[in-house]
Scaffold this motif. Structure first.
Motif, PDB file in Angstrom:
ATOM      1  N   ARG A  13       0.869  -1.182   0.000  1.00 34.49           N
ATOM      2  CA  ARG A  13       0.000   0.000   0.000  1.00 34.49           C
ATOM      3  C   ARG A  13       0.896   1.219   0.000  1.00 34.49           C
ATOM      4  N   GLY A  14       0.616   2.109  -0.917  1.00 36.11           N
ATOM      5  CA  GLY A  14       1.283   3.403  -0.922  1.00 36.11           C
ATOM      6  C   GLY A  14       0.222   4.473  -0.840  1.00 36.11           C
ATOM      7  N   LYS A  18      -2.872   0.814  -3.815  1.00 36.92           N
ATOM      8  CA  LYS A  18      -2.056  -0.377  -3.571  1.00 36.92           C
ATOM      9  C   LYS A  18      -1.899  -1.166  -4.853  1.00 36.92           C
ATOM     10  N   TYR A  78      11.624   4.752 -10.931  1.00 33.55           N
ATOM     11  CA  TYR A  78      10.278   4.259 -10.612  1.00 33.55           C
ATOM     12  C   TYR A  78       9.388   4.507 -11.816  1.00 33.55           C
ATOM     13  N   ASN A  98       0.821   8.436  -4.767  1.00 33.56           N
ATOM     14  CA  ASN A  98       0.521   7.540  -3.643  1.00 33.56           C
ATOM     15  C   ASN A  98       1.383   6.285  -3.722  1.00 33.56           C
ATOM     16  N   MET A  99       1.425   5.638  -4.885  1.00 28.37           N
ATOM     17  CA  MET A  99       2.299   4.469  -5.028  1.00 28.37           C
ATOM     18  C   MET A  99       3.759   4.861  -4.815  1.00 28.37           C
ATOM     19  N   SER A 101       4.948   6.744  -2.684  1.00 24.08           N
ATOM     20  CA  SER A 101       5.303   6.816  -1.264  1.00 24.08           C
ATOM     21  C   SER A 101       5.818   5.483  -0.718  1.00 24.08           C
ATOM     22  N   ALA A 102       5.620   4.386  -1.452  1.00 21.90           N
ATOM     23  CA  ALA A 102       6.131   3.081  -1.023  1.00 21.90           C
ATOM     24  C   ALA A 102       7.409   2.688  -1.756  1.00 21.90           C
ATOM     25  N   TYR A 146       7.714   0.475   9.509  1.00 24.39           N
ATOM     26  CA  TYR A 146       6.404   0.698   8.908  1.00 24.39           C
ATOM     27  C   TYR A 146       5.392   1.215   9.929  1.00 24.39           C
ATOM     28  N   ARG A 340       2.667  11.106   3.524  1.00 27.68           N
ATOM     29  CA  ARG A 340       1.935   9.885   3.215  1.00 27.68           C
ATOM     30  C   ARG A 340       2.399   8.780   4.165  1.00 27.68           C
ATOM     31  N   CYS A 342       2.958   4.153   4.114  1.00 28.10           N
ATOM     32  CA  CYS A 342       2.944   2.972   3.259  1.00 28.10           C
ATOM     33  C   CYS A 342       3.070   1.728   4.132  1.00 28.10           C
ATOM     34  N   ARG A 344       4.054  -2.738   3.676  1.00 26.51           N
ATOM     35  CA  ARG A 344       4.281  -3.976   2.931  1.00 26.51           C
ATOM     36  C   ARG A 344       3.177  -4.951   3.315  1.00 26.51           C
TER      37      ARG A 344
END
Length: 356
Positions: A13-14, A18, A78, A98-99, A101-102, A146, A340, A342, A344
């Motif tokens: 999840r970012g 996700k 990325y 958002n993605m 951020s992970a 996390y 944000r 994130c 796993r």
């Protein structure tokens, strides 16, 4: 003989999105072959993506592809891929903040970056836009963390914060903040601002559609007449922004702004583009914040007393998002900061059918 191929991946999840994260070395280098593989992995072409990892929603049908940096000044590459739900298609035109951020956490876990004591800074080269975003990841004692006390609306519970600094926030796709050359213009009788910030957007006042800007996502999606009107404006906006015929593209993204109801700076409804986002895309929030720096834009005109640095609170369907806007001391270009989180979620392998 096993008739399925295993491709290592991590489901993460970012922010409020996700999807699976892959090392670029584990996917085909040819874009066409890569996209065909992602379509099968996610199960697109079915409303539930029942035969794949996708969640039947644009916010959970996303893929991040990460690898060593190919650009000076960055730590990792990325590439974001939006895998469409109903169509068997992949769009790598937009970025997803958002993605993103992970990405830092994934890069640390995969050994692309060494964790530092306290906090680790990861400079991410977004291949989709060519821009660099700095992500600050919590690594107390040199160990990735996390869990934490930071809450973001649209995600239950709390987690460790990820601080994103959009250092090159202008001109993600066209290279220009105002690709049509003006901060405000008229499309189909509606005043709009065509802004290319972290993502290209077409911004309008909600009141010009007979709306408040605080409607639920479901209400807006159910209004077929409104959605058709918004799509006509989006298509013309794409042409004026130099993006060509955008009928089959997710760019530009439509944004409505209105008077806030819960103490925020603006009420915002962001579209993905054919459905209202249940919260607010990070790149959309960045683009709105950049538009606020232009007094003659739709956003700037609503905030005539704004001075910089500025803290903006943007109300969305499931809460709010806080954004800080500063100006670079040297270039005076806007720099936007967003917090944000994130997490796993699952690690293992995606399984795809072996071709004969």
């Amino acid at each position: 003989m096993d008739d399925q191929i295993r491709i290592p991946c991590v489901l993460m999840r970012g922010g409020t999105s996700k999807g699976p994260f892959f090392l670029n070395s584990d996917l085909p280098s040819d874009p066409r072959q890569r996209d065909e593989l992602l379509i099968e992995i996610m199960g697109s072409g079915h409303p539930l993506e029942i035969d794949g990892l996708g969640g039947g929603n644009s916010l959970s049908s996303k893929v991040a592809i990460v690898g060593p940096s190919t650009r000076d000044g960055a730590d990792v590459d990325y590439l974001f891929a939006q895998v469409k739900v109903l169509e068997r298609a992949v769009d790598t035109g937009p970025n997803c903040g958002n993605m993103l951020s992970a990405v830092g956490a994934f890069a640390i876990e995969k050994g692309l970056i060494s964790a530092q004591r306290g906090e680790t800074s990861v400079r991410v080269h977004n291949v989709n836009t060519g821009k660099i975003i700095e992500a600050r990841i919590q690594t107390p004692g040199g160990e990735l963390r996390y869990q934490g006390e930071t809450a973001i609306d649209g995600v239950p519970g709390t987690a460790a914060p990820v601080y994103l600094a959009f250092l090159e926030a202008v001109g993600a796709k066209t290279g220009m903040l105002l690709p049509s050359g003006t901060p405000q213009e008229i499309i189909n009788g509606v005043p709009v601002s065509l802004i290319d910030g972290a993502t290209p957007v077409v911004i309008a006042r909600s009141e010009n559609f007979g709306l408040t800007g605080s409607e639920s996502a479901a209400e807006l999606d159910a209004s077929t007449e409104f959605m058709a009107q918004l799509e006509e404006i989006r298509i013309e906006a794409g042409r004026r922004m130099g993006l060509g015929d955008v009928r089959d593209s997710v760019l530009p993204k439509p944004v409505l702004i209105g008077t806030p109801r819960n103490g925020g700076t603006l009420a915002v409804r962001y579209f993905t583009p054919h459905a209202c986002h249940t919260s607010l895309a990070t790149t959309g929030a960045v683009s709105i914040a950049i538009a606020a720096t232009l007094p003659d834009s739709i956003v700037g005109a609503m905030l005539p007393e704004l001075s910089f640095p500025a803290d903006l609170t943007l109300e969305h369907p499931t809460g709010r998002i806080d954004v800080r806007v500063e100006r670079d001391e040297t270039t005076l270009d806007p720099v936007v900061f967003i917090t944000r989180t994130c997490r796993r979620l699952f690690e293992g392998a995606a399984l795809v059918r072996r071709k004969n």
